[in-house]
Design an enzyme around this catalytic site. Structure first.
Site, mmCIF file in Angstrom:
data_model
loop_
_atom_site.group_PDB
_atom_site.id
_atom_site.type_symbol
_atom_site.label_atom_id
_atom_site.label_comp_id
_atom_site.label_asym_id
_atom_site.label_seq_id
_atom_site.Cartn_x
_atom_site.Cartn_y
_atom_site.Cartn_z
ATOM 1 N N ASP A 86 1.053 1.268 -6.925
ATOM 2 C CA ASP A 86 1.717 2.100 -7.718
ATOM 3 C C ASP A 86 3.546 1.467 -7.358
ATOM 4 O OD1 ASP A 86 2.299 4.001 -8.504
ATOM 5 O OD2 ASP A 86 1.487 5.548 -7.554
ATOM 6 N N ASP B 207 2.212 9.942 -15.858
ATOM 7 C CA ASP B 207 0.811 10.674 -15.721
ATOM 8 C C ASP B 207 0.076 11.488 -16.427
ATOM 9 O OD1 ASP B 207 1.486 8.932 -13.221
ATOM 10 O OD2 ASP B 207 1.609 10.773 -11.809
HETATM 11 C C1 GLA Z 1 2.113 7.747 -9.574
HETATM 12 C C2 GLA Z 1 1.052 7.471 -10.142
HETATM 13 C C3 GLA Z 1 -0.312 8.426 -9.997
HETATM 14 C C4 GLA Z 1 -0.481 8.857 -8.847
HETATM 15 C C5 GLA Z 1 0.154 9.553 -7.743
HETATM 16 C C6 GLA Z 1 -0.120 9.102 -6.642
HETATM 17 O O1 GLA Z 1 2.464 9.129 -9.627
HETATM 18 O O2 GLA Z 1 2.024 7.432 -11.140
HETATM 19 O O3 GLA Z 1 -1.611 7.944 -11.104
HETATM 20 O O4 GLA Z 1 -1.215 7.749 -8.322
HETATM 21 O O5 GLA Z 1 1.542 8.865 -8.332
HETATM 22 O O6 GLA Z 1 1.067 9.665 -5.812
#
Ligand code: GLA
Length: 439
Positions: free
Chosen positions: A175, A236
């Site tokens: 990430d 997301d």
């Molecule tokens: C970000 C990523 C998600 C997930 C969260 C976890 O938002 O884009 O896919 O992994 O972090 O905290």
């Protein structure tokens, strides 16, 4: 159709036809694709399960022992993936997302799993997952902290890559939170890729690099493809139709930039499949499955495989749709046009076949019919001179042979999709074999 009375075509004429055909077939797809990460992995989009959308950062194992992020969850899901047909259709990676870590590194600077929630540790979990014929994915962050605030990998790339390799991890989702500059972000993603490679273990590298670059400038996808096996571009995913629709809109609006770069070894990642949860109707689940196949997207389910309806399971395990997603030609499909609130997408497949998806975007009323002119499909080539059309979704049924000049009438529910597979008939296959002779 080649008949018994037809004479074989002369070599010169054949070459002429071949060149004309190659021009028609190859030119529209653009130049050869960019050089990719050379780790031999993700030759087709990764398939598996990832905890985030369904289980998020639930660390409260006292009150919610069945849905908190703990080894129990992964052991149970792995067991089901192996026994309930998931592995058999290709779902292979069981992936841990954020919130698996203890709040501090150990005395040697290594990441460690939360000892209460993962008492056996990640190594043992990986052994179990491997014993089921599956692979284990894990999560870390390029910056100072993960998005949920656990230790980040900045300054520890080699140590963390080696730790994951020592544990027997097979995929890393990396990430991009809490990175103090865009330079550190790019350097970090590259360094982690190289560090993973140096471990000598095959580890799929799943990045979010472009997602964090977009707000500042247009990402360099050629470079990203050199370092990552797949990469998130957009926000997301949520368990809602709005989220699916926005993801599709973003993809079609940016397809000139992102489609050419996808191919074996490197894929655009529109995020998890949320089929089998709470927010999508049956038709919307069909739309997600169909379009994720068209987009050559990693198929990472985020749902509770212990409690899933037979309908959602059948949809996620649909071998014909999975075959489109995993097609070895490895070309991502694209948005074709929008007309009367219907959206058409198509994807070239191996052996001159095509997948076509028509989405009814209207959110009012009942099923609406849409008539497709067959000439318009597959850049005019899919059904020239004719093709066999099979509907895969919502129901599997052979629709028959369609001539190039014919039309095809479909009926589509609101927010639903009809997914079709178009296959060349024998005469077109003849042209294909002529082309293959010369390529
Ligand atoms: C970000 C990523 C998600 C997930 C969260 C976890 O938002 O884009 O896919 O992994 O972090 O905290």
């Amino acid at each position: 159709m080649m008949t018994a009375t037809m004479k074989p075509v002369s070599r010169v004429l054949r070459l002429g036809c071949v060149l004309a055909f190659c021009f028609q077939v190859l030119v529209p797809y653009g130049l050869p694709r960019a050089w990719g990460l050379d780790n031999g992995l993700a030759m087709t989009p990764t398939m598996g399960w990832l905890h985030w959308e369904r289980f998020m950062c639930n660390v409260n194992c006292q009150e919610e022992p069945d849905s908190c992020i703990s080894e129990k969850l992964f052991l149970q899901i792995a067991e089901i993936m192996a026994s309930d047909g998931w592995k058999d259709v290709g779902y292979e990676y069981i992936c841990i997302d954020d919130c698996w870590m203890a709040p501090e590194r150990d005395s040697k600077g290594r990441l460690q799993a939360d000892p209460k929630r993962f008492p056996g540790g990640i190594h043992r979990l990986a052994d179990y997952v491997h014993s089921k014929g599956l692979k284990l994915g894990i999560y870390a962050d390029v910056g100072n902290k993960t998005c949920a605030g656990f230790p980040g990998s900045f300054g520890y790339y080699d140590i963390d890559a080696q730790t994951f390799a020592d544990w027997g991890v097979d995929l890393l989702k990396f990430d991009g939170c809490y990175c103090d500059s865009i330079q550190h972000l790019a350097e970090g993603y590259k360094q982690m890729s190289l560090a993973l490679n140096r471990t000598g273990r095959s580890i799929v590298y799943s990045c979010e690099w472009p997602l964090y670059v977009w707000p500042i400038f247009k990402p360099n996808y050629t470079e990203i493809r050199e370092y990552c096996n797949h990469w998130r571009n957009f926000a997301d995913i949520y368990d809602s139709w709005e989220s699916i629709r926005k993801t599709l809109d973003w993809t079609s609006s940016n397809q000139k930039i992102i489609v050419p770069v996808a191919g074996p070894g490197g894929w655009n990642d529109p995020d998890m499949l949320v089929i089998g949860n709470f927010g999508l109707s049956r038709d919307q689940q069909i739309t997600q499955m169909a379009l994720w196949a068209i987009m050559a997207a990693p198929l990472l389910m985020s749902n509770d495989l212990r409690h899933i309806s037979p309908e959602a399971k059948a949809l996620l395990q649909d071998k014909d749709v999975i075959a489109i997603n995993q097609d070895r030609l490895g070309k991502q499909g694209y948005w074709l046009r929008k007309e009367d609130n219907f959206e058409m997408w198509e994807r070239p497949l191996l052996n001159l076949a095509w997948a076509v998806a028509i989405v009814n975007l209207q959110e009012i009323g009942g099923p609406r019919s849409y008539t497709i002119s067959v000439t318009s499909l597959g850049r005019g080539l899919a059904c020239n001179p004719n093709c066999l059309i099979t509907e895969l979704l919502p129901e599997k049924r052979k629709l028959g042979i369609y001539e190039w000049t014919s039309t095809l009438k479909t009926q589509i529910n609101p927010t639903g999709t009809v997914l079709l597979r178009l296959e060349t008939t024998s005469s077109a296959q003849f042209s294909h074999s002529v082309v293959s002779d010369f390529l």
